[in-house]
Motif scaffolding. Structure first.
Motif, mmCIF file in Angstrom:
data_model
loop_
_atom_site.group_PDB
_atom_site.id
_atom_site.type_symbol
_atom_site.label_atom_id
_atom_site.label_comp_id
_atom_site.label_asym_id
_atom_site.label_seq_id
_atom_site.Cartn_x
_atom_site.Cartn_y
_atom_site.Cartn_z
ATOM 1 N N LEU A 222 0.792 -1.441 0.037
ATOM 2 C CA LEU A 222 0.010 -0.059 -0.056
ATOM 3 C C LEU A 222 1.047 1.168 0.185
ATOM 4 N N ALA A 223 2.092 1.408 0.662
ATOM 5 C CA ALA A 223 2.684 2.409 0.883
ATOM 6 C C ALA A 223 3.443 2.676 -0.335
ATOM 7 N N ASP A 224 3.946 1.450 -1.100
ATOM 8 C CA ASP A 224 4.578 1.761 -2.527
ATOM 9 C C ASP A 224 3.738 2.533 -3.392
ATOM 10 N N SER A 225 2.338 1.844 -3.493
ATOM 11 C CA SER A 225 1.815 2.481 -4.693
ATOM 12 C C SER A 225 1.071 3.697 -4.139
ATOM 13 N N ALA A 226 1.088 4.159 -2.989
ATOM 14 C CA ALA A 226 0.759 5.598 -2.454
ATOM 15 C C ALA A 226 2.012 6.541 -2.672
ATOM 16 N N GLY A 227 3.220 5.874 -2.657
ATOM 17 C CA GLY A 227 4.138 6.782 -3.152
ATOM 18 C C GLY A 227 4.098 7.094 -4.310
ATOM 19 N N VAL A 228 3.876 6.076 -5.408
ATOM 20 C CA VAL A 228 4.092 6.248 -6.859
ATOM 21 C C VAL A 228 3.071 7.048 -7.183
ATOM 22 N N ALA A 229 1.554 7.054 -6.578
ATOM 23 C CA ALA A 229 0.486 7.884 -6.881
ATOM 24 C C ALA A 229 0.776 9.439 -6.526
ATOM 25 N N ALA A 230 1.414 9.608 -5.432
ATOM 26 C CA ALA A 230 1.722 10.744 -4.846
ATOM 27 C C ALA A 230 2.638 11.715 -5.729
ATOM 28 N N GLY A 231 3.721 10.964 -6.579
ATOM 29 C CA GLY A 231 4.475 11.412 -7.374
ATOM 30 C C GLY A 231 3.658 11.794 -8.719
ATOM 31 N N LEU A 232 2.742 10.992 -9.107
ATOM 32 C CA LEU A 232 2.071 11.010 -10.096
ATOM 33 C C LEU A 232 0.898 12.565 -10.184
ATOM 34 N N LEU A 233 0.578 12.584 -8.931
ATOM 35 C CA LEU A 233 -0.326 13.658 -8.573
ATOM 36 C C LEU A 233 0.123 14.897 -8.358
ATOM 37 N N THR A 234 1.345 15.057 -7.983
ATOM 38 C CA THR A 234 1.831 16.396 -7.654
ATOM 39 C C THR A 234 2.397 16.931 -9.067
ATOM 40 N N ARG A 235 2.462 16.211 -10.005
ATOM 41 C CA ARG A 235 2.978 16.740 -11.417
ATOM 42 C C ARG A 235 2.246 17.730 -11.829
ATOM 43 N N ALA A 236 2.566 18.688 -12.986
ATOM 44 C CA ALA A 236 1.991 19.756 -13.475
ATOM 45 C C ALA A 236 0.846 19.182 -14.290
ATOM 46 N N ASP A 237 1.150 18.309 -15.209
ATOM 47 C CA ASP A 237 0.233 17.930 -16.123
ATOM 48 C C ASP A 237 -0.302 16.510 -15.592
ATOM 49 N N ARG A 238 -0.921 16.585 -14.149
ATOM 50 C CA ARG A 238 -1.574 15.432 -13.614
ATOM 51 C C ARG A 238 -2.409 14.831 -14.323
#
Lengths: 332, 332
Positions: A222-238
């Motif tokens: 869960l922590a892994d995917s949360a981390g990856v998702a966080a990276g994804l969602l903080t990008r400019a072109d989310r």
DNA sequence: GCGGTTCACTGAAACGTATCAGTGAAGCGA
DNA sequence: TCGCTTCACTGATACGTTTCAGTGAACCGC
């Protein structure tokens, strides 16, 4: 630790005036008169005799156990599957020996071979690496039933395959219909694993549907995917939507979304894959598989094969779509 | 199924010019010269020899396996526990043989005895019925480590006990502090199981705190607890809070609440017990246990005991309180 | 140079069952 | 009556290790 010695077959033989062989046959109801069977049963009960499973396994080469090799038990849906299979096997008087490859192809190989050495009568496997060569050898020496992806080598195996192409298409078409163009795809596949057919299909389908996709490995926890998702969602072109290749990954996305103070589905749509019981509570729109049917089919196949009955059956599971609230109902 | 015959210890002996006994010793690094060990290792590798675990178990009485007998694997937190223990054992080169009593004391008994017959080197158990008599016999013939509740009989067992009295007190005091008086308590205990100490403590604590409680059995599955909760919530004198003795039960309550068109915590407060990873996503206020610490402690104890080292250790786990949003922060 | 240890290894007996190749008796048809 | 089959059971061996009780040889201090 003062265990009293267990009664052996010899003592039962002595008590009944028969040979050990006759007792062995009688207890399994082969080649003996009904009267003798009763006599032996009575004596066995009296002495508290029960055949030693280890000795039996050594002599006969069979244990009554079925190995279950899971791809990654960190995944909640796979946990459900394992529990279901364990129960279904128990109902057929078989043990399940449950092992966890933890998403690692090398470990998968090791464990599969160890399971064979343990003399399991059959093996149910949710392969991490369906293309590995050793499956062929393994399927030569014991019945193997694959769940999910078909084994590429080892043509004696039975299979309960998921129509992942259909499942992927359903999910991506649904997202496209709701107006999404920029979508991220999170898969549990690790870089060391060869691309699974489903992963390849994602790319092809995205192209066909005119989707701009970004495929990433989400790890196991869960922590892994949360981390990856966080990276994804903080990008400019989310991305406007995230398609997760398991519900567990989607849960990780929920976690990241909450921590970033965002909201599903207002800021990002999430789509799952599996339909774990918790997804109903979370309102996760997801691709659904018939867990119970899969369990029954796999157990039926492996038990039949272990009794030398059927072989080479292939059962295909078709996906359904559970529409809930993690993707907005109207096109954006 | 054309398996090539495996190499035996005799062939390795032949190849090295040693006796089978010497090979057996060499492979386990006992009583042989370093040079011979190397020679044997080389020959074994060349012949692809690996000791047969079944024959080894028959001769030595040890399997390297640890039995794990779960109370009810329908419970998500217990699933996490099982997965964790499975992994921790693997890291110590031990298998876990995981079985599921499904909340049934009779089945628990049967499975425990079967596990002993399977020659597991030790047993970790999360007892459904800690008061059952057979635990004493079992603990006499193999190392038993109890998780959760201590075994009442069988004084050779080690234990990782949860301070459930403290956990219950924390939960009930919290609810009282938030202004709740009429609270329902949902436990996984089945009528056929003798009252667990924790259940008894609930009643005593409720009395002490001036709470008007209604204790009910919530069954094993999500659907079960949802059904029980639905019955509770449609009554005229609906409780203002529900204390669930496992997070899984709380999830069932969430399901019922959603289906009735109600809301947590506005219409009813919900309090869990365990702190499963999903509870964070759902915002469930719950009593927390250190899963990782429990896993490590249980595995350490059982492995040590199986090697004849320690005995009779008792490790007590203290609960924490995870305050989230399923109980309103201000007193009502 | 001698009794006593230690060392490295051997031979044989478990461990408790399944199974194969009989064996004597009964039954049967001709 | 004879040969043939079936039935119920026996004796022996196999399964592949571990482990116990040695057994010579080397080594030790004295």
């Amino acid at each position: 630790m003062a265990q009293r010695k267990r009664a052996t077959i010899r003592e039962v033989a002595q008590a009944t005036g028969l040979s050990p062989a006759a007792v062995s046959y009688a207890l399994r109801g082969m080649q003996v008169s009904e009267e003798t069977i009763q006599r032996v049963r009575r004596a066995a009960a009296e002495l508290g005799y029960e055949a030693d499973p280890i000795a039996r396994a050594l002599a006969s080469g069979r244990t009554g156990m079925i190995g279950l090799l899971c791809g990654s038990l960190e995944d909640l849906w796979q946990q459900s599957l394992a529990v279901g299979i364990g129960r279904a096997l128990r109902d057929k008087d078989r043990y399940a020996l449950i092992l966890d490859a933890a998403g690692d192809p090398a470990r998968e190989r090791t464990l599969a071979l160890q399971l064979r050495d343990q003399r399991v009568d059959g093996l149910i496997v949710q392969p991490v690496d369906p293309a590995a060569r050793f499956w062929a050898d393994l399927a030569d020496s014991l019945p193997v039933v694959a769940i999910g992806d078909a084994l590429l080598h080892g043509h004696t195996a039975a299979e309960v395959v998921f129509d992942n192409r259909r499942g992927v298409t359903m999910a991506l078409e649904y997202l496209r219909d709701k107006g999404h163009r920029r979508v991220a795809v999170l898969t549990p596949t690790r870089p060391s694993t060869p691309d699974r057919p489903a992963d390849v299909h994602v790319i092809a389908e995205a192209e066909r549907l005119g989707l701009d996709i970004d495929v990433r490995s989400a790890g196991q926890s869960l922590a892994d995917s949360a981390g990856v998702a966080a990276g994804l969602l903080t990008r400019a072109d989310r991305p406007t939507a995230v398609f997760c290749f398991s519900d567990s990954i989607a849960y990780g996305v929920y976690k990241a979304v909450a921590e970033l103070g965002l909201s599903v589905p207002d800021d990002v749509a999430v789509m799952g894959y599996d339909d774990h019981p918790m997804s109903e509570l979370l309102g996760l729109t997801t691709v659904n598989w018939d867990l119970d049917g899969i369990v029954r089919a796999a157990v039926r196949l492996v038990v039949a094969a272990s009794e030398g009955k059927v072989h080479r059956r292939r059962i295909v599971q078709e996906p359904g779509l559970r529409e809930r609230v993690s993707v907005k109902p109207d096109a954006i």
